[in-house]
Design a protein around this motif. Sequence first.
Motif, short mmCIF file in Angstrom:
data_model
loop_
_atom_site.label_atom_id
_atom_site.label_comp_id
_atom_site.label_asym_id
_atom_site.label_seq_id
_atom_site.Cartn_x
_atom_site.Cartn_y
_atom_site.Cartn_z
N ASN A 1 122.30 82.53 -12.56
CA ASN A 1 121.36 83.00 -11.42
C ASN A 1 119.88 83.13 -11.72
O ASN A 1 119.23 83.68 -10.93
CB ASN A 1 122.09 84.52 -11.25
CG ASN A 1 122.82 85.01 -10.83
OD1 ASN A 1 123.32 84.13 -10.08
ND2 ASN A 1 123.90 85.66 -11.10
N TYR B 1 128.36 89.33 -10.38
CA TYR B 1 127.23 88.56 -9.66
C TYR B 1 126.46 89.85 -10.37
O TYR B 1 126.93 91.10 -10.66
CB TYR B 1 127.47 88.93 -8.06
CG TYR B 1 127.74 86.77 -7.38
CD1 TYR B 1 127.12 86.76 -7.33
CD2 TYR B 1 129.97 87.36 -7.64
CE1 TYR B 1 127.53 85.32 -6.17
CE2 TYR B 1 129.34 85.54 -6.91
CZ TYR B 1 128.59 85.06 -5.96
OH TYR B 1 128.80 84.01 -5.98
N PRO B 2 125.08 89.32 -10.40
CA PRO B 2 124.27 90.83 -11.19
C PRO B 2 124.29 91.54 -9.61
O PRO B 2 124.56 91.61 -8.80
CB PRO B 2 122.77 89.99 -10.85
CG PRO B 2 123.18 89.26 -10.51
CD PRO B 2 124.14 88.65 -10.70
N ILE B 3 123.87 93.01 -10.82
CA ILE B 3 123.87 94.45 -9.83
C ILE B 3 122.63 93.81 -8.42
O ILE B 3 122.90 94.58 -7.21
CB ILE B 3 123.21 95.88 -10.35
CG1 ILE B 3 123.88 97.00 -9.65
CG2 ILE B 3 122.75 95.43 -10.73
CD1 ILE B 3 124.14 97.94 -10.30
N ASP B 4 122.01 93.48 -8.49
CA ASP B 4 120.77 93.15 -7.50
C ASP B 4 120.92 91.84 -6.80
O ASP B 4 119.46 91.83 -6.98
CB ASP B 4 119.59 93.27 -8.53
CG ASP B 4 119.30 92.51 -9.15
OD1 ASP B 4 119.72 91.55 -10.09
OD2 ASP B 4 118.03 92.38 -9.88
N TRP B 5 122.35 91.76 -6.55
CA TRP B 5 122.18 90.49 -6.33
C TRP B 5 121.94 90.24 -5.16
O TRP B 5 121.01 89.55 -4.57
CB TRP B 5 124.02 89.63 -5.49
CG TRP B 5 124.18 88.83 -5.03
CD1 TRP B 5 124.62 88.48 -3.74
CD2 TRP B 5 124.02 87.43 -5.67
NE1 TRP B 5 124.67 87.11 -3.52
CE2 TRP B 5 124.47 86.41 -4.29
CE3 TRP B 5 122.95 86.79 -6.48
CZ2 TRP B 5 123.88 84.94 -4.70
CZ3 TRP B 5 122.99 85.44 -6.74
CH2 TRP B 5 123.27 84.80 -5.16
N ARG B 6 121.55 91.49 -3.94
CA ARG B 6 121.09 90.78 -2.27
C ARG B 6 119.41 91.01 -2.88
O ARG B 6 119.10 90.60 -1.84
CB ARG B 6 121.61 92.31 -1.93
CG ARG B 6 123.07 92.81 -1.41
CD ARG B 6 123.30 94.76 -0.69
NE ARG B 6 124.84 95.23 -0.66
CZ ARG B 6 125.25 94.32 0.04
NH1 ARG B 6 124.04 94.59 1.44
NH2 ARG B 6 126.56 94.83 0.70
N GLU B 7 119.07 92.10 -3.03
CA GLU B 7 117.48 91.44 -3.35
C GLU B 7 117.18 90.23 -4.33
O GLU B 7 115.89 89.61 -3.35
CB GLU B 7 116.94 92.42 -4.62
CG GLU B 7 116.92 93.94 -3.98
CD GLU B 7 118.30 94.73 -4.74
OE1 GLU B 7 119.29 93.89 -4.86
OE2 GLU B 7 118.49 95.83 -3.66
N LEU B 8 117.97 89.80 -5.33
CA LEU B 8 118.22 88.33 -5.44
C LEU B 8 117.92 87.58 -4.24
O LEU B 8 117.34 86.66 -4.20
CB LEU B 8 118.30 88.00 -6.19
CG LEU B 8 118.36 86.55 -7.66
CD1 LEU B 8 117.12 86.40 -7.79
CD2 LEU B 8 119.89 86.62 -8.43
N SER B 9 119.54 87.61 -3.63
CA SER B 9 119.38 86.47 -2.34
C SER B 9 118.14 86.50 -1.20
O SER B 9 117.79 85.93 -0.67
CB SER B 9 120.45 87.28 -1.66
OG SER B 9 121.00 86.07 -0.98
N GLN B 10 117.99 87.86 -1.52
CA GLN B 10 116.47 87.93 -0.68
C GLN B 10 115.29 87.00 -0.52
O GLN B 10 114.51 86.80 0.49
CB GLN B 10 116.65 89.43 0.35
CG GLN B 10 115.57 89.39 1.23
CD GLN B 10 115.78 91.05 1.92
OE1 GLN B 10 116.12 92.13 1.64
NE2 GLN B 10 114.99 90.99 2.63
#
Length: 153
Positions: free
Chosen positions: A110, A11-20
């Motif tokens: 992703n 998973y990329p480091i910005d997964w939380r933001e991408l998911s949101q």
Amino acid sequence: MPIAPEHRWFYPIDWRELSQVIRFVRAKGRCEHCGRPHGQDVTHLGDGTWWDAERGTWRDGRGRRVRKLPPPEAIEEGQPGLTGIPPAPRLAVTRVVLASAHLDHDPGNNRARNLAALCQRCHMLHDGKEHRRRRWSKVFRLRALGDLFDGHL
């Protein structure tokens, strides 16, 4: 759904933001397969049929309107004269939680078109075959190690 430790590095480091962004900007807080709203308690029949309180109608597992069912209050009361619906003491209620799912089961892919905002029911239905494959693979590996080192056949 929580990310398995062995898959976290995909998973990329910005997964939380991408998911949101996928769940709340693109999907507007609703499951992209069935339309259930995030964070709300939803009354359901256990077969995928759920009560859309916002629109006052039953919906099937794909979010399409179901016409011949009475409102939940009538089912809970077990009113006589309902066609083929046994009286239920209480309907099931589930809190909806959206998650971003990889449609091709590849956590390294992703791209936005490969991600979907799914409620927990749709996510488990989508990932069920992959979960069974991974479970079989894990059991197979453990048994093979046991055969090698324990001498059991």
